[in-house]
Every structure is written in C-alpha cells, then in structure tokens.
Design an enzyme around this catalytic site. Structure first.
Site, short mmCIF file in Angstrom:
data_model
loop_
_atom_site.label_atom_id
_atom_site.label_comp_id
_atom_site.label_asym_id
_atom_site.label_seq_id
_atom_site.Cartn_x
_atom_site.Cartn_y
_atom_site.Cartn_z
N GLU A 82 -3.22 30.93 19.25
CA GLU A 82 -4.11 30.40 20.74
C GLU A 82 -4.53 29.37 20.83
O GLU A 82 -6.20 29.14 20.81
CB GLU A 82 -4.03 31.63 21.42
CG GLU A 82 -4.61 30.92 23.35
CD GLU A 82 -4.96 32.09 24.21
OE1 GLU A 82 -5.56 32.11 24.86
OE2 GLU A 82 -5.05 33.34 24.09
N SER A 139 -4.20 29.39 27.37
CA SER A 139 -3.70 29.88 28.31
C SER A 139 -2.92 29.84 30.34
O SER A 139 -4.90 29.44 30.30
CB SER A 139 -4.19 31.31 28.91
OG SER A 139 -4.10 31.92 27.59
N ARG A 188 -18.40 35.79 26.17
CA ARG A 188 -18.08 36.74 26.03
C ARG A 188 -18.57 37.64 24.94
O ARG A 188 -18.89 37.52 24.09
CB ARG A 188 -16.57 36.07 26.17
CG ARG A 188 -15.45 35.48 26.72
CD ARG A 188 -14.12 35.43 26.33
NE ARG A 188 -13.76 34.37 28.15
CZ ARG A 188 -12.70 33.91 27.86
NH1 ARG A 188 -11.54 34.19 26.76
NH2 ARG A 188 -12.11 32.78 28.57
N ARG A 203 -13.33 33.23 17.55
CA ARG A 203 -13.68 34.26 18.79
C ARG A 203 -15.58 34.34 18.53
O ARG A 203 -15.74 35.22 17.71
CB ARG A 203 -13.16 35.34 18.42
CG ARG A 203 -13.16 36.91 20.28
CD ARG A 203 -12.42 37.83 19.80
NE ARG A 203 -10.55 37.17 19.23
CZ ARG A 203 -9.30 37.28 20.04
NH1 ARG A 203 -10.43 37.11 21.46
NH2 ARG A 203 -8.84 37.01 19.59
N ARG A 237 -11.75 25.59 19.67
CA ARG A 237 -10.68 25.72 19.06
C ARG A 237 -9.79 24.77 19.21
O ARG A 237 -8.99 24.01 17.87
CB ARG A 237 -9.42 26.74 20.03
CG ARG A 237 -10.54 27.93 19.13
CD ARG A 237 -9.22 29.56 19.59
NE ARG A 237 -9.38 30.28 19.91
CZ ARG A 237 -9.16 31.69 20.14
NH1 ARG A 237 -7.66 32.29 20.66
NH2 ARG A 237 -9.81 32.89 20.74
#
Length: 430
Positions: A353, A356, A266, A281, A394
């Site tokens: 988070e 999701s 990303r 991130r 994570r």
C-alpha cells in the site's frame, strides 16, 4: 457519524450491513436510549402544553379580579416549570449518551463494496506498469540505503527510539524532491489548492474526522499546562478536512480541493511485529494528502478522479502498481468505500500500500457539521473524501528498490531530476 434517523428507520438492516464489516451493533442499547428519548420528549411536550394552558388561565383570572385563583394557578405553573427543567436536563443527558453511542459506530459500507473479512478478499481493479527484471541480486531499501551510507536506523534509534529513520545527503534531498514533485502536480495540474496546516490539533478536530474517541490510544497526545491536550496529526486529513468544520460552503464553491504536505505521527506503527524492518511502518513519516469537499450527488465521481490523481504520480515515476477495492472487513472506520493503491516493491517481491483513497459520504461531515447551501438554498451535509497522493516515504522506498543498480547506486527517475538539480543518479561511495 451515522444519521440516527437511519437507525430509527431500519435498525436491523443497518445492523446487518455493519455486521458485514465485522462490527456488532448494540441494537438493545440503541432501543433503550430511543425508548427513553421518546418517553422524555412525550412527557416534556405534555408539561409544556399544561404550562401554556395554565398561563392562559392566569390572564383570565386576572381579568375577573380573582387574585386567589391567580396565586393558585401561578403555583401550578411554577411546579410545571420545575418538572420541565428536570425533564430537559434528563433529555440532554439521554442525547449525550446517544451521541457517545453513535461516535463509536463505524460507517456503513457502500453497496458496491465487496464482502470480505480480511485483506486477502480485497478485489483487484487494475494493474499498471510492467514489473522490472533484474540481472543482479536484489536488495531491499534498507540495504540499498545502508550500502550508500545515507539511511541510518541506528542513529535515529539513538536520537528518538525504535521506528524512526534518519536520511542524509542526496537521499534526504530525493525524499524532499518527491514531496515537491507531488505538490506541483496536484496543485498545478489537478486543481488542488495547496495548504500549510498545523501539525498539532485539538480534540474537536480529531473527533470530526473519526480518530476520537475510538482510536485515542493510537495517537500521540501533548499535554498542556491548562490541563487540556493537543494531538500530533496522524495524517493531514485531520487539519485540512476540519477547515470546513461548523461552516456552510456556498454551492458555487464546491468542490473544494486541497493538497497538503505534512509529517504524520502514529504511535501504533510497527505494532504486533508487523513491518518492523525499514521505513514501511514508522512513528513519523511524510505524506502529501488530497482532500475534497463535494456535493453528495458527485462524491463517487470525485472518488474515481481523486484516485486517478494519486495514480498519476506513480505513472510519472514509472513505478508499477495495482489498484484494489477494499472489502467490507478491511475498510477504515469512517470510510464508505476505499481504493488502495499498491506499489510494486522488488525487495519484498510484493505489492504494498502506498495510498488509500476513500469516500466518507456524510459520515465525517455530520460529526463536524460541515455543510453547503444546496440548490434550494438550504444547509445540507457535504460529502468528504481524501487520499494519499502519495505517502512520501513509501514512494522513496519504491524508487530505491525499483531504480537500484548493480553497483549499489540509485538512478533518479526522469520526473524528479529537475528537483535534484539535474542529478540523474545517487552514486555509491568510492
């Protein structure tokens, strides 16, 4: 992509529901495109009927031997044909503009999604697990990994640039162990078929799951010598969901359940100064992704099950977490409803988070033409779902922070020890 019939039937109602998620639908543009489409179709149908009528007159004139009339009528038929060809080209262009318009419109929130404009308005569903108390000064994962000499951001920056990490030795093995553990649980206990998928995909695949055209700037594109380009996947959702693009799945094969471990890429990671420390991130990270293709009548039941499958991993690792329902203003572009699973990170003293889990209803399926043959034997759009089960990096961060020791080492969770060759701890350097 939304069904254009929804907009034709209740334009203002859909616009209001989209407004709840912060999107202003250009109703004037839609009305303009619809008016042009209707006008063109009406004219096209008239020209077709006239051409058909004149074609019948040709037969009658021939039977009378009236060659002059035949020539005159054939000239009229050719004129109608030319006008039809022009109108059909105009209709194709109008339909293309309508398609482009709809590709930029997000999904409509499910009626159960709470209204809100920011993450602060997400609604907590449940908390699981007790937050551990520490009797020594806490470190975050950056300091834990750095203290062990096993997590190196400077070296990764030298090799690739900012927002990458390099792991060594038992920490790299722990990262691998987490992914293998997830794959084994989901494929062995939850009924998912393991998939190995391409890490590069074409534009049609990105368009099918909703990354294109809206989010092209967030993607890593790889130019090809033929002038085309491929894209590094931002999530395994893209290649795995596109398995059913342009397919009609037999009813008795539903639900299709896939699990896939891939790196994810990303380009927007760490933008605007958010989460610039550590592994939270990054431009490259690993995820184990869960994807389901199911019957529309059972997709919300499937969402609950899929979310529970992701939670199982945290339960087995004995990591405290909470589940929240995202509000309308915090959902992703393609989702109709999303649960976020947030793991407790002692180093940040916050839930963050880690997964999701979303139901997209028919939004992606319409873009992909992913269908199944329903109870009446007719093709019908399927519903698609996915969720991280879990984000591997994570999860590693959560293990490092929740299982850190006063001496700088990390205890290995019981569930992962068999994947670590029986190792029960990563010991500090002596």
């Amino acid at each position: 992509m939304l069904d254009p019939q929804l907009l034709r039937g209740d334009l203002e109602g859909i616009a209001n529901r989209l407004r709840m998620r912060g999107f202003e639908l250009d109703t004037a543009m839609f009305k303009e495109l619809e008016a042009a489409r209707k006008d063109n179709q009406t004219t096209t149908e008239y020209l077709q009927s006239q051409r058909n009528a004149k074609s019948k007159e040709i037969g009658n004139a021939k039977s009378r031997g009236d060659e002059k009339s035949v020539a005159e009528i054939m000239a009229e038929v050719q004129e109608f044909g030319g006008q039809l060809k022009q109108r059909e080209a105009e209709l194709t262009e109008i339909q293309r503009k309508l398609q482009d318009f709809l590709l930029l419109v997000p999904n409509v929130p499910h009626e159960s999604v709470p209204f809100g404009t920011s993450p602060e308005e997400n609604v907590e569903v449940r908390r699981v697990g007790a937050v551990r108390s520490f009797d020594f000064p806490l470190k975050d994962h950056v300091d834990v990994g750095g203290g062990l000499g096993l997590l190196d951001f400077e070296l990764a920056t030298k090799i690739a640039g900012a927002r990458f990490s390099l792991m060594k030795g038992p920490l790299a093995r722990l990262h691998r162990a987490i992914a293998q553990f997830m794959l084994d649980v989901h494929s062995g206990e939850h009924g998912y078929t393991e998939i190995y998928a391409p890490y590069l995909v074409n534009a049609a695949s990105m368009r099918g799951t909703g990354q294109l055209p809206k989010f092209e700037e967030d993607l890593f594109a790889v130019p090809r010598s033929d002038g085309d380009k491929l894209y590094l996947i931002p999530t395994a959702e893209v290649p795995v969901t596109n398995i059913v693009r342009d397919e009609i799945v037999p009813l008795d094969q539903l639900p299709l359940k896939f699990v896939c471990h891939t790196p994810c890429f990303r380009s927007e990671a760490g933008s605007h100064g958010k989460d610039t420390r550590g592994m939270i991130r990054q431009h490259q990270f690993d995820k184990v992704e869960l994807v389901q293709i199911c019957h529309p009548q059972r997709s919300y039941e499937a969402l609950e099950a899929l979310t529970g499958h992701a939670e199982t991993i945290l339960d087995r690792l004995e990591l405290p977490y909470r589940v929240v329902t995202l509000c309308t203003g915090d959902m992703g572009f393609s989702a109709a409803k999303t649960y976020d699973i947030e793991v407790w990170l002692p180093g940040q003293s916050a839930y963050r988070e880690i997964s999701s889990c979303s139901n997209f209803e028919a939004f992606q399926a319409r873009r992909m033409q992913a269908r199944f043959r329903n109870e009446k034997g007719k093709p019908e759009l399927a519903h698609t779902l996915n969720g991280s089960g879990l984000a591997v990096g994570r999860t590693l961060v959560a293990v490092m922070e929740n299982y850190q020791r006063a001496d700088g080492g990390i205890d290995v969770p019981v569930a992962l020890r068999s994947y670590m060759g029986g190792l029960d701890a990563i010991e500090p350097m002596k």
